[in-house]
Each structure stands twice: as C-alpha cells, then as structure tokens.
Design an enzyme around this catalytic site. Structure first.
Site, PDB file in Angstrom:
ATOM      1  N   TYR A 104      27.742  61.542  45.745  1.00 33.52           N
ATOM      2  CA  TYR A 104      26.557  61.216  44.938  1.00 33.52           C
ATOM      3  C   TYR A 104      26.227  59.732  45.047  1.00 33.52           C
ATOM      4  CZ  TYR A 104      23.807  60.337  40.671  1.00 33.52           C
ATOM      5  OH  TYR A 104      22.852  59.937  39.788  1.00 33.52           O
TER       6      TYR A 104
ATOM      7  N   SER B 284      20.296  55.298  41.031  1.00 32.48           N
ATOM      8  CA  SER B 284      21.425  55.256  40.099  1.00 32.48           C
ATOM      9  C   SER B 284      22.287  54.041  40.360  1.00 32.48           C
ATOM     10  CB  SER B 284      22.277  56.525  40.255  1.00 32.48           C
ATOM     11  OG  SER B 284      23.467  56.426  39.501  1.00 32.48           O
TER      12      SER B 284
ATOM     13  N   LYS C  60      22.850  58.137  46.663  1.00 29.52           N
ATOM     14  CA  LYS C  60      21.941  57.269  45.915  1.00 29.52           C
ATOM     15  C   LYS C  60      21.776  55.918  46.612  1.00 29.52           C
ATOM     16  CE  LYS C  60      20.616  59.770  42.404  1.00 29.52           C
ATOM     17  NZ  LYS C  60      19.199  60.175  42.240  1.00 29.52           N
TER      18      LYS C  60
END
Length: 260
Positions: free
Chosen positions: A164, A151, A168
């Site tokens: 998050y 991402s 990633k």
C-alpha cells in the site's frame, strides 16, 4: 473567514465515494452545487437493490435538472479496465475526477499472498491511472482537474502495509507526471492524507482511540471534511498543478519523542 465554492453546472466523479473520506468529498462537492457521481464495488446501502439505486439516481438527477445539485451511484470496480470504460462512457461532460478509491488490509510481506499485494497495488495505483487516462478527453475539453487522494504511508515507511505504501508513493509520482504531461489543459494534484478519523480508523489503528495528542501535532486526526476542503480548492480553476498538499495535522510525532 468563510471560503465558499460554486460548482454549479460542474460534473464531478468521486471513486470510492460511498463511505469515509470519499463520502465526505462527494458531499462537499454536492453542497457546492456540483452534479456528483460516486462509484464503488458495492452500493451505498447494501439493502437497496440495483433497481432501487437506479430509480433514486434518476430522481436525484431530475432534481439536478430543475436547478438543484444531484448525485448518482454507478457500481464499478475501478481495477477493471472494461468497468472503467463503462463508468467514464456514461459521461457527456466531466470537470473533476477525485481518485479516492483505495486502502489495504494489514498485510506483512512475509507469509502473505503475492496476489493480495498485486490487488492492493492495482487498487491504489493502477486504478487511478486507468480512471484518469479514460477521463482525460472529457477533462481536457472542460479544462478540468484530477485530484489524487494520497497517503502519508507513501511518504514514510509503512510496515505491515508495504504494498500500500509503495503504491501510494507511486501515485504521488504519477500525479506529478500527469500534471507535466497534461498541462495546461488538465491540472493534476495530490492530497496526502495522514491519520484520519473514519469508520475504519479504530480497526486500522489497532483499536486505539488515544492517538490524537500523542501522534499528531494538531491534536486530532483529519476528518473527511478536512480532506474535502482541500479537494474543493485544488479542483477549482487556478494555476496550481503537480502539487502535493499534506493534510496530516503537522505530520506524525516520531516515536523517540515518547522514549526520552
């Protein structure tokens, strides 16, 4: 110009393959002739019983044996090592693993549960490591490939989803490490996805539907098909490993551009 791929006779696993980008990736590999296994914590159709899912999987698999590509669903939480063992243990052959399962709710660090952040990291970083590790012997035997779905949040600040973004970023680095550790038997690459148009997009982007022209140089969000096309290329036999391919429409336009 049309690019086509022939994955006939190949076995492909797509984690989190029941919806959004994962479903698009699974559909693309099946259209290219692969036998596709998708896994998720819940069945693709919530109203379908586990027995019905199993019966349909058998039917689809039988179709594959008659020369048509098939698919099957395996219920599994890829954060759980025992469930990962059960998932991978169901394969006799494995050519491609797409580690797509991931995501996060909006969760600012201040005032949120430490357990929530731990679970986000488990899903987005630890789970791909576990799946790849368990799948390695089968992939090494077939000369296969791992594709990580990364991402843009792992390549720039990710306020509101810090765990998050950090996970990633770790995933991107994990892929480079595995590429070096497992070469030349198994190739490992990452697709770094930017703003994407999926079922969850409107919630994730605060209900805004006018971001395309303002935020993305290409003028639109990525679609599951855009991501799937890169996965098909990276999973095909070749030289590329340890690479990060950005599927972000040219990046994100910085906010100061709208302020001047």
């Amino acid at each position: 110009m049309t690019v086509t791929y022939d994955y006939a006779g190949k076995s492909v696993l797509v984690t989190g393959g029941t919806r959004g980008i994962g479903a698009g990736i699974a559909a693309a590999f099946q259209a290219a002739g692969a036998d596709v296994t998708i896994c998720a914590r819940t069945a693709p159709e919530r109203a379908v019983s586990e027995r019905a899912v199993s019966e349909r999987a058998v039917s689809e698999r039988a179709g594959s044996e008659r020369g048509r590509p098939g698919w099957r669903f395996v219920q599994a939480d890829v954060r759980d090592p025992e469930q990962v063992d059960r998932l991978i243990g169901g394969f006799d052959r494995l050519d491609v693993v797409v580690n797509n399962a991931g995501g996060s709710p909006h969760a600012p660090v201040d005032g949120t549960s430490p357990r929530l952040h731990a679970r986000v990291i488990e899903l987005n970083l630890t789970a791909p490591l576990l799946v790849s590790q368990r799948a390695y012997p089968l992939l090494a035997a077939s000369g296969g490939a791992v594709v990580m779905i990364g991402s843009a949040s792992g390549a720039r600040p990710s306020p509101g989803t810090s765990a998050y973004g950090a996970a990633k970023a770790g995933l991107h680095h994990l892929a480079r490490c595995l590429a070096a550790e497992w070469a030349p038997l198994v190739r490992v690459n990452t697709v770094v996805v930017g703003l994407a148009a999926t079922q969850e997009a409107s919630d994730h982007y605060g209900g805004r539907t006018d971001l395309d022209d303002q935020a993305i140089p290409a003028g639109r969000m990525a679609t599951p098909a855009d991501v799937a096309a890169v996965c098909l290329w990276l999973a095909a036999p070749g030289y590329v490993t340890g690479a990060e391919v950005r599927v972000d429409g040219g990046g994100e336009v910085p906010a100061w551009r709208h302020l001047v």
